[in-house]
Scaffold this motif. Structure first.
Motif, PDB file in Angstrom:
ATOM      1  N   LYS A 104      73.101  90.941   8.395  1.00  0.00           N
ATOM      2  CA  LYS A 104      73.367  92.357   8.165  1.00  0.00           C
ATOM      3  C   LYS A 104      73.595  93.130   9.462  1.00  0.00           C
ATOM      4  O   LYS A 104      74.233  94.178   9.444  1.00  0.00           O
ATOM      5  N   ASP A 105      73.054  92.649  10.574  1.00  0.00           N
ATOM      6  CA  ASP A 105      73.292  93.303  11.857  1.00  0.00           C
ATOM      7  C   ASP A 105      74.767  93.201  12.215  1.00  0.00           C
ATOM      8  O   ASP A 105      75.422  92.214  11.919  1.00  0.00           O
ATOM      9  N   GLU A 106      75.274  94.228  12.870  1.00  0.00           N
ATOM     10  CA  GLU A 106      76.694  94.227  13.255  1.00  0.00           C
ATOM     11  C   GLU A 106      76.913  93.189  14.356  1.00  0.00           C
ATOM     12  O   GLU A 106      76.228  93.214  15.376  1.00  0.00           O
ATOM     13  N   PRO A 107      77.853  92.258  14.179  1.00  0.00           N
ATOM     14  CA  PRO A 107      78.077  91.234  15.215  1.00  0.00           C
ATOM     15  C   PRO A 107      78.719  91.835  16.467  1.00  0.00           C
ATOM     16  O   PRO A 107      79.435  92.838  16.393  1.00  0.00           O
ATOM     17  N   HIS A 108      78.433  91.217  17.601  1.00  0.00           N
ATOM     18  CA  HIS A 108      78.994  91.682  18.860  1.00  0.00           C
ATOM     19  C   HIS A 108      80.462  91.302  18.937  1.00  0.00           C
ATOM     20  O   HIS A 108      80.886  90.284  18.405  1.00  0.00           O
ATOM     21  N   THR A 109      81.234  92.123  19.626  1.00  0.00           N
ATOM     22  CA  THR A 109      82.659  91.848  19.798  1.00  0.00           C
ATOM     23  C   THR A 109      82.954  91.596  21.271  1.00  0.00           C
ATOM     24  O   THR A 109      82.093  91.807  22.138  1.00  0.00           O
ATOM     25  N   GLN A 110      84.172  91.183  21.549  1.00  0.00           N
ATOM     26  CA  GLN A 110      84.585  90.952  22.931  1.00  0.00           C
ATOM     27  C   GLN A 110      84.560  92.260  23.712  1.00  0.00           C
ATOM     28  O   GLN A 110      84.204  92.289  24.881  1.00  0.00           O
ATOM     29  N   ARG A 111      84.897  93.353  23.048  1.00  0.00           N
ATOM     30  CA  ARG A 111      84.894  94.663  23.709  1.00  0.00           C
ATOM     31  C   ARG A 111      83.471  95.034  24.150  1.00  0.00           C
ATOM     32  O   ARG A 111      83.275  95.562  25.245  1.00  0.00           O
ATOM     33  N   ASP A 112      82.476  94.757  23.312  1.00  0.00           N
ATOM     34  CA  ASP A 112      81.077  95.028  23.672  1.00  0.00           C
ATOM     35  C   ASP A 112      80.673  94.231  24.912  1.00  0.00           C
ATOM     36  O   ASP A 112      79.980  94.744  25.793  1.00  0.00           O
ATOM     37  N   ALA A 113      81.099  92.981  24.967  1.00  0.00           N
ATOM     38  CA  ALA A 113      80.755  92.130  26.104  1.00  0.00           C
ATOM     39  C   ALA A 113      81.391  92.647  27.392  1.00  0.00           C
ATOM     40  O   ALA A 113      80.761  92.648  28.455  1.00  0.00           O
ATOM     41  N   GLU A 114      82.637  93.092  27.299  1.00  0.00           N
ATOM     42  CA  GLU A 114      83.310  93.610  28.497  1.00  0.00           C
ATOM     43  C   GLU A 114      82.687  94.915  28.966  1.00  0.00           C
ATOM     44  O   GLU A 114      82.535  95.134  30.174  1.00  0.00           O
ATOM     45  N   LEU A 115      82.286  95.782  28.026  1.00  0.00           N
ATOM     46  CA  LEU A 115      81.628  97.030  28.425  1.00  0.00           C
ATOM     47  C   LEU A 115      80.268  96.764  29.059  1.00  0.00           C
ATOM     48  O   LEU A 115      79.880  97.432  30.018  1.00  0.00           O
TER      49      LEU A 115
END
Length: 112
Positions: A94-105
């Motif tokens: 249910k938690d929102e999965p991390h994206t590539q954009r999150d990792a870059e930020l």
């Protein structure tokens, strides 16, 4: 010389599997991001909607989306849904999965 000992070498334990061999033989399940996508459309996985498959338990009708498992009957599935393992897996899905954009930020790369 030692009377009863033939060698000073340490004996190797036999029949102990190493981490690499146990990892390559592990049964792979669906990843959390795949399960997260499946949870968006739960109507696809209801009994009667799923196609009958003789190779799966319960003809493939009783499926737990969060754990990606098939069950023999509705009773067994209901018992599974009360288990700690299912509750943990459901919470992770249910938690929102991390994206590539999150990792870059997080790494300090600006996204403009």
């Amino acid at each position: 010389s030692k009377a009863g000992c033939l060698s000073n070498r340490k004996k190797k334990k036999q029949n102990i599997k190493g981490r690499a061999s146990s990892m390559c033989n592990k049964k792979r399940t669906r990843d959390i991001d795949q399960v997260h996508d499946d949870l968006k459309e739960p109507d696809k996985f209801k009994p009667g909607v799923l196609e009958l498959d003789e190779d799966l338990p319960g003809l493939g009708q009783f499926y737990c989306i969060a754990c990606a498992r098939y069950f023999q009957s509705a009773d067994v599935k209901a018992k599974h849904e009360r288990s700690k393992l299912h509750k943990r897996r459901l919470q992770m899905a249910k938690d929102e999965p991390h994206t590539q954009r999150d990792a870059e930020l997080a790494a300090g790369m600006s996204h403009e």
